[in-house]
Structure formats: C-alpha cells, structure tokens
Design a protein around this motif. Structure first.
Motif, PDB file in Angstrom:
ATOM      1  N   SER A   2      -8.373 -61.703  -9.327  1.00 43.10           N
ATOM      2  CA  SER A   2      -6.952 -62.515  -8.448  1.00 43.10           C
ATOM      3  C   SER A   2      -6.284 -61.666  -7.715  1.00 43.10           C
ATOM      4  CB  SER A   2      -6.123 -63.098  -9.184  1.00 43.10           C
ATOM      5  OG  SER A   2      -5.699 -62.159  -9.685  1.00 43.10           O
ATOM      6  N   GLU A   3      -5.828 -61.913  -6.599  1.00 42.11           N
ATOM      7  CA  GLU A   3      -4.941 -61.207  -5.510  1.00 42.11           C
ATOM      8  C   GLU A   3      -3.602 -61.081  -6.160  1.00 42.11           C
ATOM      9  OE1 GLU A   3      -3.236 -65.013  -3.085  1.00 42.11           O
ATOM     10  OE2 GLU A   3      -5.307 -64.355  -1.876  1.00 42.11           O
ATOM     11  N   GLN A  51      -6.995 -65.466 -17.982  1.00 43.44           N
ATOM     12  CA  GLN A  51      -6.500 -66.669 -16.953  1.00 43.44           C
ATOM     13  C   GLN A  51      -5.082 -66.970 -16.196  1.00 43.44           C
ATOM     14  OE1 GLN A  51      -8.614 -70.057 -18.294  1.00 43.44           O
ATOM     15  NE2 GLN A  51      -8.091 -71.844 -16.389  1.00 43.44           N
ATOM     16  N   ALA A  54      -3.230 -63.920 -14.760  1.00 43.84           N
ATOM     17  CA  ALA A  54      -4.233 -63.913 -13.448  1.00 43.84           C
ATOM     18  C   ALA A  54      -3.016 -63.690 -12.159  1.00 43.84           C
ATOM     19  CB  ALA A  54      -5.861 -63.888 -12.709  1.00 43.84           C
ATOM     20  N   ARG A  55      -2.685 -65.075 -12.506  1.00 44.46           N
ATOM     21  CA  ARG A  55      -1.421 -65.906 -12.010  1.00 44.46           C
ATOM     22  C   ARG A  55       0.088 -65.336 -11.588  1.00 44.46           C
ATOM     23  NH1 ARG A  55      -1.085 -70.926 -14.026  1.00 44.46           N
ATOM     24  NH2 ARG A  55       0.642 -72.037 -12.412  1.00 44.46           N
TER      25      ARG A  55
END
Length: 240
Positions: A2-3, A51, A54-55
């Motif tokens: 992820s970014e 998951q 990652a945010r």
C-alpha cells in the motif's frame, strides 16, 4: 504494497520512528505511540501489512526521531488577528515565520524537508539541537505557529485525511534548527507590565448596584473591572 506502507518504510529509512494512525484520521491507532514508534522494517510490515492496516495513516514521533517540526497553520475563517500581526502581507503562519526570520536578520528557513498539510498549512522539519529537549508549544513562537518536539507527533507525508493527501516537498535534507528559532522556542514568557490594553478591554458599563462614589445607578458610569489585578483590589479596599 500500500501507499501508506511505502510511506512508513520511506520515513523509517531516514531514521524517523513511525507508528500507525487511524484510517483517514490524525489520531494514533495504538497506545503508547511514542515508545512503540519504530524504524524496524519487520514491525512496520506487520503494522501496515494487513488489509486493514494497509489503510492506516502514518505518524512520526518527533522526539525519538530527533526532529523538531514547526507547524505553520492558516487562520480559521473569521478568527481574530492579533494586533501585532495586523500588517500587510501577513496572512498565514508561513508569512509570520518569514517575518520573524527577517527580524533576526536571517533568511526564511524553508530550505529543508517539509510537508503540505490537508488544511493548506505546512510542517517544516528540522533536526533537533543538542541540549535540553524541545517540547511541544502552541503559539509561543508566533501567531499560527505551533511546535512539535518531544512528546509530540506529526501526520507524515503519504497519509490521507478527508480525501486529501499530505505531500512532501521532496527535499532530501533536514536542516538544523536555526539558533534564533531555538532561542524563541526555549524562551520563558515574561509577565506583561502593559495594562493599557487590559484596561481598554475590561471597561464595561455598570449594570449592577455598584458604582463609584458620587455616581448613581442612573448616571451610567463606567468602571474598570479589575478582578484579575489584586493590587487594584487592595487599593480599592483602602479607599472605603
């Protein structure tokens, strides 16, 4: 990847200790974030590798990272402007910062890594000086200028809040905190001896049954409310 994971690893590679913030938020996602902040790639992958993780946004613990970050803000709509900064060309914290540098005969210290915030402000990164730890302060240096040091953190570049992203200027170097700025941050506030503006603000029409000798409630006299000045309270008691 992820970014946010990429961002966390990039910041850690500079020696900055990172920790997860809540998704789309500025608040820490973990307790004891200052002691748990890390540069360890394994721990970073563990934190941002899931998951949900990652945010998560990225926070940088300033003290453990040997950073002092100057937060240059923008004024809230309708907020009052201090009289000392009611000058042409002074509209934001960046303007105040540049003016303070000029007052000290120095160029504005913008040649360093910085991050544009989602509110239109700027986080200007400096390497902490030797000596006593620089701690957090708000408005001490100047209008719309806050400082984050030991005990504080900043939202790192790559994080996203309200659909907008924190973006760095791409500057490779982090400058040392200028001496004049170090002195301004560390100075102890001195009590003001100027009562002029205090008296102007505190003068109110007398609405109750109290009035100065020789006046009546109908005269509409004005008295200075000096409850915060014990000296005047003593003087008044001696006049009775």
């Amino acid at each position: 990847m992820s970014e946010q994971l990429d961002a966390a690893l990039a910041h850690a590679s500079r020696g900055w200790k990172v920790f997860p913030l809540r998704i789309g938020d500025k608040r820490p996602a973990v307790r004891d974030w200052e002691t748990r902040a890390t540069t360890d790639a394994v721990r970073i992958h563990r934190a941002w590798g899931s998951q949900r993780g990652a945010r998560c946004n990225v926070g940088i613990a300033c003290g453990p990272s040997n950073l002092v970050v100057v937060d240059l803000d923008t004024p809230a709509h309708g907020s009052p402007r201090p009289y000392e900064w009611d000058k042409p060309g002074i509209d934001t914290g960046a303007d105040v910062f540049a003016a303070l540098a000029e007052q000290h005969g120095e160029p504005p210290p913008f040649e360093t890594f910085s991050v544009e915030t989602v509110s239109g402000g700027e986080h200007v990164y400096f390497a902490a000086p030797d000596g006593p730890a620089i701690r957090n302060s708000a408005g001490k240096v100047g209008w719309l200028i806050d400082v984050r040091g030991a005990g504080g953190y900043v939202v790192a570049a790559g994080s996203k809040v309200g659909g907008r992203r924190y973006r760095s200027n791409g500057h490779a170097e982090v400058a040392r905190l200028p001496r004049w700025l170090t002195a301004a941050i560390q100075q102890q506030p001195r009590p003001s001896t100027d009562l002029g503006r205090f008296l102007d603000v505190c003068q109110r029409p007398v609405l109750g049954p109290r009035w100065w000798p020789g006046e009546s409630p109908r005269s509409g006299g004005v008295q200075a409310v000096l409850m915060a000045a014990p000296f005047f309270a003593v003087r008044a008691s001696r006049m009775r």
